[in-house]
Write a protein that holds these residues in place. Structure first.
Motif, PDB file in Angstrom:
ATOM      1  N   LYS A   1       0.839  -1.206   0.000  1.00  8.66           N
ATOM      2  CA  LYS A   1       0.000   0.000   0.000  1.00  8.66           C
ATOM      3  C   LYS A   1       0.868   1.248   0.000  1.00  8.66           C
ATOM      4  N   TRP A   2       1.865   1.245   0.859  1.00 11.82           N
ATOM      5  CA  TRP A   2       2.727   2.410   0.988  1.00 11.82           C
ATOM      6  C   TRP A   2       3.511   2.657  -0.293  1.00 11.82           C
ATOM      7  N   GLU A   3       3.976   1.567  -0.869  1.00 14.50           N
ATOM      8  CA  GLU A   3       4.784   1.711  -2.073  1.00 14.50           C
ATOM      9  C   GLU A   3       3.944   2.299  -3.211  1.00 14.50           C
TER      10      GLU A   3
ATOM     11  N   GLY B   1      -8.698  13.806  -3.853  1.00 16.48           N
ATOM     12  CA  GLY B   1      -8.169  13.393  -5.154  1.00 16.48           C
ATOM     13  C   GLY B   1      -6.674  13.140  -5.181  1.00 16.48           C
ATOM     14  N   GLU B   2      -6.022  13.169  -4.026  1.00 16.81           N
ATOM     15  CA  GLU B   2      -4.573  12.970  -3.979  1.00 16.81           C
ATOM     16  C   GLU B   2      -4.248  11.581  -3.423  1.00 16.81           C
ATOM     17  N   PRO B   3      -3.043  11.084  -3.726  1.00 16.84           N
ATOM     18  CA  PRO B   3      -2.671   9.766  -3.206  1.00 16.84           C
ATOM     19  C   PRO B   3      -2.729   9.733  -1.675  1.00 16.84           C
ATOM     20  N   THR B   4      -3.363   8.717  -1.158  1.00 20.13           N
ATOM     21  CA  THR B   4      -3.598   8.665   0.286  1.00 20.13           C
ATOM     22  C   THR B   4      -3.393   7.248   0.803  1.00 20.13           C
ATOM     23  N   VAL B   5      -2.754   7.152   1.945  1.00 18.79           N
ATOM     24  CA  VAL B   5      -2.685   5.855   2.618  1.00 18.79           C
ATOM     25  C   VAL B   5      -3.669   5.876   3.775  1.00 18.79           C
ATOM     26  N   VAL B   6      -4.591   4.937   3.757  1.00 14.28           N
ATOM     27  CA  VAL B   6      -5.506   4.797   4.890  1.00 14.28           C
ATOM     28  C   VAL B   6      -5.114   3.537   5.638  1.00 14.28           C
TER      29      VAL B   6
END
Lengths: 315, 570
Positions: free
Chosen positions: B216-218, B354-359
């Motif tokens: 996910k992080w990558e 709309g931006e890359p997000t880690v949940v």
């Protein structure tokens, strides 16, 4: 430039632009997929679950809604397998249990050979299928955001804020236009009376949308005297497009578009450069001769070309 | 004081150690919500009064929950240079005697639970010794905590500080290697190395689906975007779990540190914590911790002299179950209705605004500091082949001891219920259990041998989920339970997709009519047909699993339903 990807739909190899959805590509290639909540003017939503398809990707097969799934290289899509038909039948049955008297649902049921929802299921007699087309049209296209969903789960409804008069509603009627079930009641009334103890007063022509508890006066054309559009709607367009105040005094059918006297026209292009809506262009008439031409579908009849023309060739 | 360089952490650590093994008596009261519900607030006040009255020099500090919820209210006493003594089930009447015992150095035998001789740090290499000089004789009768089955069978990694440190003190968190992971990541590791370490650890999301955190992080690091976000999911809408609440009330700095590291790894400078609004105390303590970290320079611009800046905001959510679903959570964060979004695009590509997000789940983020500090390889040594690390499990339902524990993944469920829950409260046989909250199925007692493992539980028709473990005894009506959870889903469905909204409503009606005695075989086949369609068609995990409770009852307890069906029409 968008990249092209190749995917298979029902065994047929299809090239499609990256960023389009499976539904769009399938329809462009003549493959029928039923939908209730999709509309070309609106962003995909994925609420009705009718457009499900079977997708095979990296060796996994899963069911997804084709209206929301973007095309990808190497996808294998099947739109009419037993698993999909079963799924769609259940969706239709659930809709039928909710809205047994809605035409569009009845048609769909007929198409899939369903006469009635299972008798063990509870039944209601709703008309709204909660596809959200009205809500989305109002916020995405009209940009009024006058109506919204309220409640959640089984209690979800489309409603005006707090079930009171929708104050942001401009009575444009887009909601009624997109509604597939016809439950949104929009009436144009010739004249109603506003009654008080002192007596009754005619209000003039009005438009009411009963669902949102809205009534707005209709603008009357100064020329033909016919009511043609609700006041707040025209006001909103006026502000957005920066139109002159008296712009909507005349209805579109009575509006006069510029007529160009080609004998007088010099082909200087002054009118074209000053047209605020790009409705004028110069047509080649052979040689160095050029004449102005009006595209009435873009014209707002603002008269600025008439004022600009150095030889009064536009009237 | 501001922490401008990583070396400054040592000062914090020294101060923290002074607080934890003090020169004057330190009395701590477990004032997490579980404690407060049992009257810890009154005990705190009574202690303050009594200490003044009896002229005992002591600091009274409120701490979080150590998991022994059944023994609340818990009071711990550390006299200077003496082991830490834990008292459980303390009543207001006992406070006078308790303070007296501090004066005399005696131990109240009826209340004592255990003693701590030392406090191990996260790394396990150093420890804070409570006992200085000769070990007092009167303390030998008290069992050391490691000899208790409750602690011996646990592996306290993520929850190591809970109940020990004050959630309101950054120094105390610093005493036990706090913020050292962040310092290590910022000074010695590149963001890619941090992600690699997390990938090596094979950590999987603790929220439910078990998606590999490193992947996910990558994806988020590689995604294009003007800005990136880290979002911590503390929505926790399950009816029987209060783990996140307990955690934030006990050790809020661990989350802050985990999120800062995650932010550094994926290139995000802003983080949001989506907190269930019912958790008022957790909110207070978390906001306090964020303020303290900001003041110390552990959040904000150029943290510890590096180029990395990170800020945190807490957003309060209404506690809807569906908002635990990551895309619905993002919708709610943006201020609109919490409705799941279509995927793809995944949040890692296009998430918040709309931006890359880690949940990430709170527990996932809380595990990160440890992985950075001790290495991903060490972490991957714990657990089973497919599920690494430890898991906090909240035991509830009919158990003798309601508690939360942290055990390595791979521990059998029977083991957890027997060791920590001590069987059922009324001594009856266990009939069924449920893991993973409402979305998990109800499994029969013969499957108690199942291990806490993502894949094993999935195969059995349940899920690890957020780590709830609900125990039901033989008197439980399974149809009743299925109805309860179906009602829950009908209530918590967002209502966007037709399958889930209409499906849960109809399931509810069908179950009701079976319970009223109108059920026929057709009802059962309709349930099965609907459940299959919901599993395939529903838009999000809530809808896909909404039929799991009734399906599991049909599968494992068919007689309970068949007994209620009409055999012939009258």
């Amino acid at each position: 430039m968008k990249l092209m990807v190749t995917l298979k739909i029902n065994g047929k190899k299809i090239k499609a632009k990256e960023g389009t959805t499976i539904l769009e590509v399938a329809r462009a290639n003549g493959i029928e997929i039923p939908t209730l909540c999709s509309n070309d003017a609106l962003r995909p939503y994925g609420a009705c679950r009718l457009c499900i398809v079977e997708i095979r990707k990296n060796g996994n097969t899963f069911v997804e809604t084709s209206c929301t799934y973007p095309v990808e290289e190497g996808l294998e899509v099947k739109t009419f397998t037993p698993r999909i038909v079963e799924g769609r039948k259940m969706v239709i049955e659930l809709h039928l249990a909710r809205c047994p008297n809605v035409k569009i649902i009845k048609h769909l049921a007929e198409e899939y050979g369903i006469t009635e929802s299972a008798k063990e299921m509870g039944k209601e007699n709703e008309y709204c299928i909660l596809c959200g087309l009205c809500v989305r049209a109002c916020s995405e296209v009209v940009k009024a955001g006058a109506i919204q969903f309220a409640g959640k789960g089984a209690n979800k409804v489309v409603d005006s804020p707090f079930n009171q008069t929708a104050e942001d509603c401009i009575a444009c009627g887009s909601c009624a236009f997109v509604c597939p079930t016809g439950i949104i009641e929009k009436n144009d009334l010739a004249s109603t009376s506003l009654c008080s103890p002192e007596g009754c007063e005619p209000t003039g022509p009005q438009r009411e949308i009963i669902n949102w508890k809205v009534e707005h006066k209709l603008q009357v054309c100064k020329k033909c005297g016919n009511p043609y559009a609700p006041g707040p709607h025209l006001e909103k367009v006026k502000q957005e497009q920066n139109l002159p105040n008296e712009f909507f005094d005349i209805c579109p059918s009575c509006r006069q578009y510029p007529v160009i006297d080609e004998d007088k026209c010099l082909g200087c292009g002054g009118c074209m450069e000053n047209c605020p809506c790009g409705a004028l262009e110069l047509d080649d008439k052979g040689g160095y001769d050029k004449k102005a031409h009006v595209y009435t579908e873009n014209c707002t009849a603002c008269h600025s070309c008439e004022l600009m023309c150095p030889v009064q060739a536009i009237s | 004081m501001k922490i401008k360089r990583p070396e400054d952490l040592k000062k914090i650590k020294r101060e923290g150690i002074k607080l934890l093994s003090p020169t004057i008596t330190r009395i701590t009261v477990g004032t997490a919500t579980c404690g407060l519900a049992k009257g810890a607030g009154k005990i705190y006040e009574a202690l303050k009064y009594e200490v003044k009255r009896q002229k005992v020099k002591a600091d009274i500090i409120s701490v979080g929950c150590n998991g022994l919820c059944y023994a609340e209210p818990i009071v711990e006493v550390i006299r200077a240079g003496k082991p830490r003594i834990t008292y459980g089930r303390v009543s207001v009447e006992m406070v006078v005697e308790l303070v007296k015992s501090i004066k005399t150095g005696a131990i109240i035998k009826e209340l004592v639970l255990m003693r701590h001789d030392e406090e191990k740090s996260a790394l396990g290499t150093e420890s804070i010794k409570y006992t200085k000089g000769k070990f007092p004789k009167s303390y030998t009768s008290v069992k050391e905590y490691r000899r208790l089955a409750f602690y011996r069978n646990q592996m306290r990694l993520v929850s190591r500080n809970a109940g020990t440190i004050s959630p309101e003190s950054l120094e105390e968190y610093g005493a036990l290697n706090g913020y050292e992971s962040l310092a290590k990541a910022l000074t010695t590791m590149s963001p890619e190395e941090v992600i690699k370490e997390v990938s090596v650890s094979k950590l999987r999301g603790r929220g439910g689906a078990g998606f590999p955190t490193g992947v996910k992080w990558e994806a988020c690091r590689k995604a294009d975007g003007d800005k990136k976000y880290i979002v911590c999911n503390c929505s926790e809408g399950d009816p029987e779990i209060g783990m996140h609440r307990s955690f934030l009330e006990s050790d809020p700095h661990l989350i802050i540190e985990g999120m800062a590291i995650a932010g550094y790894a994926v290139g995000a400078e802003e983080g949001y914590i989506y907190l269930n609004d019912r958790y008022q105390l957790a909110l207070e303590r978390l906001e306090g911790a964020i303020k303290r970290a900001e003041r110390m320079g552990l959040l904000g611009r150029k943290i510890m002299g590096s180029d990395f800046s990170f800020s945190l905001k807490v957003k309060r959510g209404g506690g809807a179950y569906v908002c635990g679903e990551e895309t619905a959570l993002l919708d709610a964060l943006e201020g609109s209705f919490g409705e799941p979004r279509p995927r793809p695009p995944f949040p890692a590509e296009k998430g918040l605004f709309g931006e890359p997000t880690v949940v990430n789940n709170l527990e996932t983020l809380a595990t990160i500091p440890l992985i950075i500090l001790k290495g991903g390889k060490w972490f991957s040594g714990i657990g089973t082949a497919s599920s690494k690390g430890t898991k906090i499990v909240a035991l509830s339902g009919n158990v003798a001891q309601t508690c939360w524990v942290e055990v390595p993944l791979g521990t059998s469920i029977k083991n957890i219920i027997d060791t920590f829950g001590k069987g059922t409260a009324n001594g009856k046989k266990i009939k069924a259990f449920q893991t993973g909250g409402p979305s998990g199925g109800m499994l029969p007692a013969k499957l108690l041998q199942l291990r806490l493992d993502y894949d094993q539980l999935n195969k059995a028709g349940s899920l690890l989920g957020s780590g709830g473990l609900l125990v039901m005894d033989e008197d439980t009506d399974m149809l009743d339970m299925a109805k309860f959870f179906t009602d829950f889903f009908a209530d918590e469905s967002c209502g966007k997709c037709s399958t889930c909204r209409e499906g849960t409503k109809r399931l509810q009606e069908i179950l009701a009519s079976i319970m009223e005695g109108h059920g026929t075989k057709e009802h059962i086949s309709l349930i099965k047909r609907m459940a299959a369609a919901m599993k395939d068609n529903a838009a999000c995990a809530l809808g896909k699993t909404a039929a799991a409770p009734i399906l599991s009852v049909l599968k494992h307890f068919p007689k309970e339903i068949e007994g209620k069906l009409l055999t012939k029409r009258t």
